[in-house]
Design a protein around this motif. Structure first.
Motif, PDB file in Angstrom:
ATOM      1  N   ARG A   1      -5.364  -1.296  -7.023  1.00  0.00           N
ATOM      2  CA  ARG A   1      -6.148  -0.055  -7.134  1.00  0.00           C
ATOM      3  C   ARG A   1      -5.362   0.901  -8.017  1.00  0.00           C
ATOM      4  O   ARG A   1      -4.210   1.246  -7.701  1.00  0.00           O
ATOM      5  CB  ARG A   1      -6.421   0.573  -5.758  1.00  0.00           C
TER       6      ARG A   1
ATOM      7  N   ARG B   1       0.828  -1.213   0.000  1.00  0.00           N
ATOM      8  CA  ARG B   1       0.000   0.000   0.000  1.00  0.00           C
ATOM      9  C   ARG B   1       0.859   1.259   0.000  1.00  0.00           C
ATOM     10  O   ARG B   1       1.758   1.403   0.839  1.00  0.00           O
ATOM     11  CB  ARG B   1      -0.882   0.039   1.250  1.00  0.00           C
TER      12      ARG B   1
ATOM     13  N   SER C   1      -9.647  -1.613   2.757  1.00  0.00           N
ATOM     14  CA  SER C   1      -9.741  -2.129   4.128  1.00  0.00           C
ATOM     15  C   SER C   1      -8.812  -1.397   5.091  1.00  0.00           C
ATOM     16  O   SER C   1      -9.105  -1.306   6.285  1.00  0.00           O
ATOM     17  CB  SER C   1      -9.473  -3.638   4.152  1.00  0.00           C
TER      18      SER C   1
ATOM     19  N   ASP D   1      -2.630   0.693  -4.280  1.00  0.00           N
ATOM     20  CA  ASP D   1      -2.260  -0.528  -3.564  1.00  0.00           C
ATOM     21  C   ASP D   1      -2.444  -1.711  -4.501  1.00  0.00           C
ATOM     22  O   ASP D   1      -3.021  -1.564  -5.584  1.00  0.00           O
ATOM     23  CB  ASP D   1      -3.065  -0.706  -2.258  1.00  0.00           C
TER      24      ASP D   1
HETATM   25  P1  TMP Z   1      -8.178  -4.232   0.538  1.00  0.00           P
HETATM   26  O1  TMP Z   1      -8.054  -2.750   0.750  1.00  0.00           O
HETATM   27  O2  TMP Z   1      -9.589  -4.679   0.296  1.00  0.00           O
HETATM   28  O3  TMP Z   1      -7.531  -4.999   1.650  1.00  0.00           O
HETATM   29  O4  TMP Z   1      -7.379  -4.575  -0.800  1.00  0.00           O
HETATM   30  C1  TMP Z   1      -6.024  -4.195  -0.977  1.00  0.00           C
HETATM   31  C2  TMP Z   1      -5.585  -4.505  -2.383  1.00  0.00           C
HETATM   32  O5  TMP Z   1      -5.517  -5.903  -2.595  1.00  0.00           O
HETATM   33  C3  TMP Z   1      -6.510  -3.968  -3.460  1.00  0.00           C
HETATM   34  O6  TMP Z   1      -5.706  -3.471  -4.524  1.00  0.00           O
HETATM   35  C4  TMP Z   1      -7.292  -5.149  -3.925  1.00  0.00           C
HETATM   36  C5  TMP Z   1      -6.372  -6.308  -3.666  1.00  0.00           C
HETATM   37  N1  TMP Z   1      -7.066  -7.515  -3.229  1.00  0.00           N
HETATM   38  C6  TMP Z   1      -7.098  -8.641  -4.043  1.00  0.00           C
HETATM   39  O7  TMP Z   1      -6.552  -8.634  -5.142  1.00  0.00           O
HETATM   40  N2  TMP Z   1      -7.741  -9.751  -3.592  1.00  0.00           N
HETATM   41  C7  TMP Z   1      -8.347  -9.816  -2.375  1.00  0.00           C
HETATM   42  O8  TMP Z   1      -8.914 -10.860  -2.014  1.00  0.00           O
HETATM   43  C8  TMP Z   1      -8.303  -8.646  -1.538  1.00  0.00           C
HETATM   44  C9  TMP Z   1      -8.966  -8.636  -0.175  1.00  0.00           C
HETATM   45  C10 TMP Z   1      -7.660  -7.526  -2.006  1.00  0.00           C
END
Ligand code: TMP
Length: 241
Positions: free
Chosen positions: A204, A98, A104, A179
């Protein structure tokens, strides 16, 4: 479909990809699907053209990383949605990197999305859908034997290196890397390589000028324009529709 590798039986089907055996030992074919899920399968849908965007964007970025010294499972692109990869034993961790608070992390710490972080944050989640991919730390990983100490050091170093390389590359395409999530695997000789995908499903991406979301958050949050956002990422990175 190339005739380089013969596609044999399906060995795995996940939410966004299928994996097939081939007639060559140690080589699998990954096929990307248009199916989309969010919230650990709670929300389901189809994003037209997603399979092709994720396949082509992943391969573009994997090749870039290989060229800059990051070992990956990538072998060759076979079609719009299919790629030959080296078979690896997946380390059961999602490694999240990140640069800016979102998703999250923003929710957990009560930060407005878009808050700049003073330094890069690395998080690990244990890959287990039944448990909702819980966040874990180095001690859990050692205690459970999911990765050795030296392996985890390699994984962390490679993750920061990937962040540096991708961050610069995307910036040139007018995209800010907020991230992303990585997965790693072990080759038969034990070497750790980058595996899985790097795409708008797993990162993201925000437009560097407008802040517009160009990733799966458009689907997760019902923002509309999902297909266009995925296409736009491919167009900016590969210069093609
Ligand atoms: P989060 O903010 O939901 O924890 O996600 C952080 C980053 O990780 C975001 O770019 C999306 C990616 N991600 C996945 O590719 N697979 C997943 O199962 C999750 C929870 C997040």
């Amino acid at each position: 479909m190339s005739d380089t590798y013969k596609k044999l039986e399906k060995v795995y089907e996940g939410k966004a990809k299928k994996v097939f055996k081939t007639d060559t030992d140690g080589v699998y074919i990954v096929e990307y699907k248009d199916d989309a899920t969010a919230g650990n399968g709670a929300k389901k849908g189809v994003i037209q053209g997603k399979g092709e965007v994720n396949n082509r964007v992943t391969n573009h970025l994997m090749k870039l990383l290989e060229g800059r010294g990051v070992p990956t499972h990538f072998i060759m692109e076979l079609s719009g949605t299919e790629t030959a990869v080296r078979s690896v034993q997946i380390v059961p961790l999602e490694v999240i990197v990140r640069n800016i608070a979102a998703g999250s992390l923003a929710a957990r710490l009560g930060l407005p999305e878009g808050t700049k972080l003073r330094s890069t944050v690395l998080e690990y989640c244990y890959k287990d859908d039944a448990q909702g991919d819980p966040m874990v730390n180095e001690y859990h990983i050692a205690a459970m034997g999911w990765a050795g100490e030296a392996e985890l050091k390699t994984i962390a170093e490679l993750s920061f290196k990937v962040n540096d390389i991708l961050g610069g590359h995307l910036k040139n395409a007018g995209i800010e890397l907020i991230d992303f999530k990585l997965e790693f695997g072990r080759l038969p000789d034990g070497r750790i390589v980058l595996a899985d995908e790097i795409s708008p499903d797993t990162c993201r991406f925000w437009d560097a000028k407008t802040g517009e979301k160009l990733d799966k958050d458009r689907f997760r949050r019902d923002l509309g324009g999902v297909e266009d956002a995925y296409r736009e990422v491919m167009r900016r990175l590969l210069g093609q529709d």
